[in-house]
Design a protein around this motif. Sequence first.
Motif, PDB file in Angstrom:
ATOM      1  N   UNK A 270      10.437   3.661 -15.039  1.00  0.00           N
ATOM      2  CA  UNK A 270       9.299   3.754 -15.955  1.00  0.00           C
ATOM      3  C   UNK A 270       9.599   4.744 -17.067  1.00  0.00           C
ATOM      4  N   UNK A 271       9.305   4.294 -18.303  1.00  0.00           N
ATOM      5  CA  UNK A 271       9.594   5.191 -19.417  1.00  0.00           C
ATOM      6  C   UNK A 271       8.363   5.420 -20.293  1.00  0.00           C
TER       7      UNK A 271
ATOM      8  N   UNK B 164      10.064  -5.909 -15.210  1.00  0.00           N
ATOM      9  CA  UNK B 164       8.861  -5.666 -14.421  1.00  0.00           C
ATOM     10  C   UNK B 164       8.935  -6.471 -13.121  1.00  0.00           C
TER      11      UNK B 164
ATOM     12  N   UNK C 132      11.268  -4.798 -10.897  1.00  0.00           N
ATOM     13  CA  UNK C 132      10.763  -3.538 -10.353  1.00  0.00           C
ATOM     14  C   UNK C 132      10.122  -3.711  -8.979  1.00  0.00           C
ATOM     15  N   UNK C 133       9.756  -4.943  -8.649  1.00  0.00           N
ATOM     16  CA  UNK C 133       9.170  -5.192  -7.325  1.00  0.00           C
ATOM     17  C   UNK C 133      10.186  -4.992  -6.210  1.00  0.00           C
TER      18      UNK C 133
ATOM     19  N   UNK D 176      12.891  -2.725  -6.061  1.00  0.00           N
ATOM     20  CA  UNK D 176      13.745  -1.538  -6.087  1.00  0.00           C
ATOM     21  C   UNK D 176      13.184  -0.385  -5.269  1.00  0.00           C
ATOM     22  N   UNK D 177      12.275  -0.712  -4.334  1.00  0.00           N
ATOM     23  CA  UNK D 177      11.686   0.349  -3.523  1.00  0.00           C
ATOM     24  C   UNK D 177      11.933   0.134  -2.047  1.00  0.00           C
ATOM     25  N   UNK D 178      11.593   1.147  -1.303  1.00  0.00           N
ATOM     26  CA  UNK D 178      11.635   1.017   0.149  1.00  0.00           C
ATOM     27  C   UNK D 178      10.743  -0.127   0.584  1.00  0.00           C
TER      28      UNK D 178
ATOM     29  N   UNK E   1       3.024   3.111 -14.041  1.00  0.00           N
ATOM     30  CA  UNK E   1       4.411   2.936 -13.601  1.00  0.00           C
ATOM     31  C   UNK E   1       4.487   1.960 -12.420  1.00  0.00           C
ATOM     32  N   UNK E   2       5.409   1.014 -12.468  1.00  0.00           N
ATOM     33  CA  UNK E   2       5.554   0.081 -11.342  1.00  0.00           C
ATOM     34  C   UNK E   2       5.817   0.812 -10.036  1.00  0.00           C
ATOM     35  N   UNK E   3       6.447   1.979 -10.115  1.00  0.00           N
ATOM     36  CA  UNK E   3       6.747   2.752  -8.916  1.00  0.00           C
ATOM     37  C   UNK E   3       5.490   3.072  -8.118  1.00  0.00           C
TER      38      UNK E   3
ATOM     39  N   UNK F 275       4.362  -0.845  -6.724  1.00  0.00           N
ATOM     40  CA  UNK F 275       5.309  -1.571  -5.863  1.00  0.00           C
ATOM     41  C   UNK F 275       5.976  -0.660  -4.836  1.00  0.00           C
ATOM     42  N   UNK F 276       6.021   0.634  -5.127  1.00  0.00           N
ATOM     43  CA  UNK F 276       6.651   1.545  -4.171  1.00  0.00           C
ATOM     44  C   UNK F 276       5.674   2.078  -3.141  1.00  0.00           C
TER      45      UNK F 276
ATOM     46  N   UNK G 280      10.691  10.065  -8.531  1.00  0.00           N
ATOM     47  CA  UNK G 280       9.447   9.282  -8.486  1.00  0.00           C
ATOM     48  C   UNK G 280       8.678   9.492  -7.188  1.00  0.00           C
TER      49      UNK G 280
END
Lengths: 297, 826
Positions: free
Chosen positions: A110-111, A120, A123-124, A126-128, B138-140, B143-144, B421
């Motif tokens: 995120x910027x 976007x 981005x779904x 790239x997380x745990x 932020x998508x984080x 989605x995170x 994040x």
Amino acid sequence: MKGTVRYRIRHETAYEYRNDVVHSHQLLHLVPRPTAYQQCLEHVINVTPAFYRKRNEIDTFGNLVTRVEFDHPHRKLEVATDMEVEVHPRPAVNASDSLPWERTAAELAYRGSDPARDSLEAAKFRHESPYVRIKTLFNDYAAECFTRGRPILSCAQALMSKLHTDFRYAPGETTIATPLTEVLKNRRGVCQDFSHLMIACLRARGLAARYVSGYIRQIPASPDALVGWGASHAWVAIFTPPFGWLELDPTNDVFVGTDHVSVAWGRDFGDVSPLRGIILGGGSHRLSVGVKVEAIQ
Amino acid sequence: LSEKPQVSVLASAVTPGWLAAYVPDARRYDELLDEKGLIRPHWQPLLDQLTGDDARTVARRGLERTRRLIVENGVTYNVYADPQGADRPWALDPVPLLLLADEWRAIEVGLAQRARLLDALLADIYGPQRLLSEGLVPPELVFGHPNFLWPCQGIVPRGGNWLHVYAADLARAPDGRWWVLADRTQAPSGAGYALENREIVEQVLPEAIRQLEVQRITGVFSELREQLLSHGDEGENPLAVILTPGPFNETYFEHAYLSRQLGVPLAEGTDLTVRDDTVYLKTLAGLKRVHTILRRLDDDFCDPLELRSDSTLGIPGLIGAVRANRVVMANALGTGVLESAAWLGFLPRIAERLLGEKLSVPSVATWWCGEKPALDYVLTHLDKLVIKPTYPNQRFEPVFGRNLEGEKRRRLVQRLRARPYAYVAQEHLALSQTPVWRPHGALGFAATPVAIRMYAVAGPSGTRVMPGGLARVAADTAIDVVSTQRGGGSKDIWVLPDSAQEAVAASTVRTPSAQVRHDDIPSRLVENLYWFGRYTVRCEDKARLLRGTIAARSDEAVWSAASKFCRELGVCSVDGDPTACLRDDRNPQGVTADVRRLAWCASQVRTRLSASYWRAVNDMQRRLQDSVAAREDPRTALDQLLLSLAALAGFAFDDMTQDEGWRLLRVGRRLERLQFAAGLLAQHLASEWATRQSHVEWLLEAYDSNRIYRSRYVVAPRLGPMLDLLVRDSEHPRALAFQARAIARDLETLATSLGITGEMGLDEAIPQLTDAKLNALEAEGTEAEQARRAMSDRLRALSWAAGQLSDRLSLRHFSHITLDAQALAT
């Protein structure tokens, strides 16, 4: 189209329960989703016993999902899918044309401004997620593949080869509950474990990777038979600007092409498990799975 | 502030010491004292009441009364870290926190706005995700977040509300303004405790609360109830339930309390089932459709089919029912995604985008480290900041940057850089301080930091904010962390009126006097009541048998026969000695084990038991343990136990609502008594001492019927009259015929009130017993012996039939095996 392969696939799953199952809800991810490189020409799912209700839906990742509910006592559940799928060849890409991995990660973060549509979506992934925890351990393991400024596709390819070399394919030694840290320690596992591990290494660096479930071509007689037939298979898709999503199979150390048929994708196995259900009653159970993949053209 | 002229006093100068221990703190706003150290006018009337001539007595009585009410009402809070997993009494300081009407109104406006904002934000997150594509979120963060529920993407909740109950934690900064510390969107806890606090404080300080015209807080609960029950389909009587993770949850007391206050049944996941996208409550009478679920269960546990598959607390298929718009979740599934401190920094821009408004109550300054400039700021200002995790499932305790030095600091910086994040930094806000009564009867007040939790409810006429709430005070007066898990306490919040008119209007709102409809009781609860009934009698029967046996020690013949019975019935183990078997806690059929089971069943039906009943159960178990541990004479322990059990039986008849649950408890007691007695008599008749007077007398004693036997028969104890009394007497409550008839009557009543065909009682077995020629059984010789054996077999058959009946009742009313099929055929 030149190079197109048509497959006939049969996927059978059977649960035998010790006691009566009084009620059961099942979610099936068994129908190949349409993509730019494949079409499912035909499919039929046979379910016994008689179900109370069956419904087809599309899940949040765009996969085709079938919901089945059973309301009569039963001791056996059988699900058999027959399908015909056409798979087209994919254009070759040049790894050195992909963005450096650091830039890819930076573009996904995120910027404070509106993101590009495809990042976007990326981005779904790239997380745990429940089966893919992110640990520094994975960062360290993959460090040699991610040298500074290296194009992301070269990194991914190197990581895939590293996994293929370091790990032994050992069916039955892990289950879906085996933590990735243990897989990494013991260096053994199956396609599911290798894919989850590769995804973890990528996500630990802020990259986007998803889990793809599907089937792989069956060439039992051939000496270079691909590993993974006889059951459903799994591999990894990586967000690779400027090419978008590219798929790599760490179990076989190959790029995904016309030997692979995708069914569904998600963050990890949990999103796309072929059969996921909750039963009332049943006691202990025995599971048997059979997959047959034949090229018919 | 109030303009009303008031005589203010300089605290230290005038008062005889009751503020001596109240130390002003220049870093904090003081709720009680102004900058000059003068008492704020709105506190004066309360202080006048609390600090009169007998201030010491007032304080001592107030604290004692509060403690007693907490114990009597059974107000508890479970602490996860406690190795015993024990309930801890709720900590309440009766001195309230006072809020002026216009202070509260500012909070009210702010909370209502936030509730509206967060609802709109959820609609976007689970809908078009415009804020994500515009880069405002932020998508984080979405989605995170582990509570972003992927399967709920695209669902619009029935009725349109995501948040039905929303809470915010606020604190007052040194400048006197209230700031939001955190938003609670998933299943906010504490509103029930707030109501309970008010109930207690109302009894401790009745005059103060009346004189100050404190605003009532019950109206909000009526509105919540009305809203929960507004989702029926045409022609249906809407049913709402409270979904609880169960008695081991930290706030279980509150779930049970709210269930009683709102008149809505309390259900665990296994009490509910989804069939054809419809949620049903398993009740005694069968499956009943549920329209609304007020949940106290975390997002990812709610549906093991589509969420965490390892959850045993949820309801498989629930999301399907939500998707089909067949049930309303309050709060909607997935609302937990907003529970992250990281959101606070983004809310102002989101408010402008979604509502075109500025936030009227600000949030404490917050930096989400996922943005490079924010991370840089945080790393250079660590000393002023508190570092928190972004996601609730992270293993990271909030830390004050200024407390970290050397290696610890270096490691934190490393963590922040590796996964920026995943961390949030917040300005360290010094909480305001407020008076609490000093403990142990010490005179006067002490100062302690306080934060408040305020509640908003989506009612039929829009958002309503509770004029009151839960004030939480820190366990340690020096730190700015209020946490119930870490041993902090609570206070009531009094919102003062600004005009007499408003006070009158507020007081006309009544407490909801709702009762759970008795046919909506989950069958699991009734199953436990039923077993509770059985175990009380089982313990009693076994204890009596054991006591009778031990008492017969001097008569070798009786002792050996009685010991044999004890072993055959499992009261003591095969090679066990009756005098020692209370100490044998490994025997699964022993008295000690049954007392444990009894206590367990009681814990499962705690919501149905009065506090004193519950206490009696606990006392009984503890006393038995103590007595056994102290190696007292087992007869003393058994006498004590029998006395407690008699008290429990008394409670069961005087103290409980006499509904179907109670009726099944009674059936349980009777079936147990009948089964045990029939078994014991069968054994006696089959033995070689069946006709011996000493043995008959012993049996009468063990069956607590000696006295009645003597009053009824002139003869010394004999087999014939004994059987007459214990088998076919229709007035002796221990007689089999009496019990069988009573069971039949109860089952009939049950069938009528549930509208089902009743279960067959034990009608067939009884006439065979009562028709027998009892006196012929007393004779000598083989013929009489055969007759005794035949009688023994019939008694055994009765005992078996009682067991069968019990199984049928279980299948029918508790497991829903037959009813399930019926329910689905319609």
